[in-house]
Enzyme design. Structure first.
Site, PDB file in Angstrom:
ATOM      1  N   GLU A 174      54.928  18.722   6.419  1.00 28.77           N
ATOM      2  CA  GLU A 174      54.527  17.307   6.506  1.00 28.77           C
ATOM      3  C   GLU A 174      54.919  16.530   5.250  1.00 28.77           C
ATOM      4  OE1 GLU A 174      52.522  15.816   9.327  1.00 28.77           O
ATOM      5  OE2 GLU A 174      53.697  14.321   8.274  1.00 28.77           O
ATOM      6  N   VAL A 205      53.707  16.885  -7.810  1.00 28.77           N
ATOM      7  CA  VAL A 205      53.119  17.328  -6.539  1.00 28.77           C
ATOM      8  C   VAL A 205      52.375  18.656  -6.702  1.00 28.77           C
ATOM      9  CG1 VAL A 205      53.636  17.990  -4.153  1.00 28.77           C
ATOM     10  CG2 VAL A 205      54.809  16.043  -5.185  1.00 28.77           C
ATOM     11  N   LYS A 218      65.258  12.786   4.504  1.00 29.35           N
ATOM     12  CA  LYS A 218      64.039  12.687   5.325  1.00 29.35           C
ATOM     13  C   LYS A 218      64.402  12.352   6.773  1.00 29.35           C
ATOM     14  CE  LYS A 218      61.253  11.247   1.362  1.00 29.35           C
ATOM     15  NZ  LYS A 218      60.896  10.091   0.543  1.00 29.35           N
ATOM     16  N   GLY A 224      55.024   8.260 -10.866  1.00 27.01           N
ATOM     17  CA  GLY A 224      55.281   9.547 -10.186  1.00 27.01           C
ATOM     18  C   GLY A 224      55.878   9.369  -8.799  1.00 27.01           C
ATOM     19  N   PHE A 247      55.360  23.082 -10.757  1.00 25.54           N
ATOM     20  CA  PHE A 247      54.083  22.504 -11.213  1.00 25.54           C
ATOM     21  C   PHE A 247      54.310  21.147 -11.863  1.00 25.54           C
ATOM     22  CE2 PHE A 247      49.773  23.426 -13.318  1.00 25.54           C
ATOM     23  CZ  PHE A 247      49.090  23.260 -12.113  1.00 25.54           C
ATOM     24  N   GLY A 249      55.705  10.966   2.523  1.00 26.72           N
ATOM     25  CA  GLY A 249      54.517  11.162   1.669  1.00 26.72           C
ATOM     26  C   GLY A 249      53.252  11.408   2.453  1.00 26.72           C
TER      27      GLY A 249
HETATM   28  N1  HSE Z   1      60.903   9.860  -4.427  1.00 27.78           N
HETATM   29  C1  HSE Z   1      60.285   9.898  -3.144  1.00 27.78           C
HETATM   30  C2  HSE Z   1      60.023   8.465  -2.715  1.00 27.78           C
HETATM   31  C3  HSE Z   1      59.030  10.695  -3.216  1.00 27.78           C
HETATM   32  O1  HSE Z   1      60.047   7.575  -3.565  1.00 27.78           O
HETATM   33  O2  HSE Z   1      59.819   8.221  -1.528  1.00 27.78           O
HETATM   34  C4  HSE Z   1      58.413  11.035  -1.883  1.00 27.78           C
HETATM   35  O3  HSE Z   1      59.247  11.823  -1.093  1.00 27.78           O
END
Ligand code: HSE
Length: 328
Positions: free
Chosen positions: A128, A14, A204, A186, A11, A133
């Site tokens: 996803e 996201v 990723k 964030g 929590f 993001g």
């Molecule tokens: N810390 C990651 C970024 C968050 O800055 O892309 C999203 O995956």
């Protein structure tokens, strides 16, 4: 109206974003999907701290308690790191819950395994939010792959790195100031070293490789360079020459079947498609055999873009309705 129950694991930024969107869109989602979703449990490590007013009664530190909730059918996961996230999701899938994750560290390593397990249990995995993001690269690529082959993927996959490089160039901020702002907004990981070292973009990229090619390169063969060695002077020198630094992740499947990947900073000029991709934006270019090159651009980090694609995954899963047991 039929109701199904969901849990949110983790929590932080996201997890809270998911909760807010589900509340704000409650009526609309109910009308569009014909099902009411109730967040019945929120799993945290410290249940004594109420992060969002009105959620104290939903908090638990026990995954047993989450799964013991009658009618639990959807698990949103926004925990950091591979464990205990993987173990929790494995249990959720075996409990016949659909799972929707934002956890790239876990998914890069265990994603194929989790998807096989989900298939065997007749449930879905939405991921996803693990990559880029708010940019819908996973669903877009799944569609493209129905007809096309993807041969190469190139992109800016870390919003924090792109934000820092942009602010150093356009505002003259120091690396430290830009990183602090990215944390405040964030964008950065709990440990921002994962962002600036290139490890986040690497994870990723591995998720995209698994989707595009059904496999990943040997992780130890991939050169991963971050942005921590780029100085303010280098950024300004490049700018004076009409160039910009971008942190680029790329993977390709060569004609001989070998998968080659690398992650690191590159200097791009005005003609390069990544040149205008500033701030927290990500971009992913997919090279395909029939469409040619398709580039997706959008916000790559932050509470709402990431949480929004998780709720979209939920809506897509509900749309499929497969295996849902509805409680009236
Ligand atoms: N810390 C990651 C970024 C968050 O800055 O892309 C999203 O995956």
């Amino acid at each position: 109206m039929a109701t199904i129950k969901a849990a949110i694991l983790g929590f932080g930024t996201v997890g809270q974003g998911i909760y807010h969107i589900l509340n704000e869109k409650r009526e609309e989602l109910k009308n569009k999907l014909g099902i009411e979703l109730e967040v019945a449990k929120i799993l945290v490590t410290d249940a004594s701290r109420e992060r969002v007013p009105g959620t104290a009664h939903l908090m638990t530190t026990s995954m047993d308690e989450v799964l013991a909730e009658p009618g639990m059918q959807v698990v949103f996961e926004a925990i950091v790191n591979e464990e205990p996230a993987y173990s929790y999701l494995k249990r959720a899938v075996e409990h016949k819950c659909h799972v929707i994750t934002a956890n790239k560290v876990m998914f890069a390593k265990r994603g194929l395994e989790l998807q096989d397990l989900a298939k065997a249990n007749g449930v879905f995995v939405g991921y996803e939010a693990t990559t880029a993001g708010g940019v819908p690269v996973i669903k877009t690529m799944k569609n493209i792959l129905l007809v096309n082959d993807v041969s190469r993927i190139q992109g800016v996959l870390n919003g924090t790195c792109n934000y820092i490089l942009t602010k150093m160039r356009a505002q003259g901020w120091s690396f430290e100031t830009a990183l602090k702002e990215a944390q405040g907004l964030g964008y950065a990981e709990a440990d921002p070293y994962n962002d600036i070292s290139g490890q986040d973009a690497f994870k990723k990229l591995m998720i995209l490789s698994a989707l595009a090619f059904g496999e990943q390169p040997d992780w130890s063969d991939v050169e991963v360079i971050g942005i921590d060695s780029i100085s303010a002077e280098q950024v300004h020198e490049a700018c004076e020459k009409g160039l910009r630094y971008r942190h680029v992740a790329e993977v390709e499947k060569r004609a001989d079947g070998k998968i080659i990947a690398k992650v690191g900073p590159q200097l791009v000029d005005k003609e390069h498609p990544l040149y205008p991709v500033d701030d927290v934006f990500n971009a992913v270019a997919l090279e395909t055999n029939y469409i040619g090159t398709l580039t997706l651009v959008g916000p790559g980090a932050g509470m709402y873009p990431t949480a929004s694609v998780m709720v979209e995954d939920y809506a897509e899963i509900i749309g499929k309705r497969a295996g849902f047991v509805v409680t009236i």
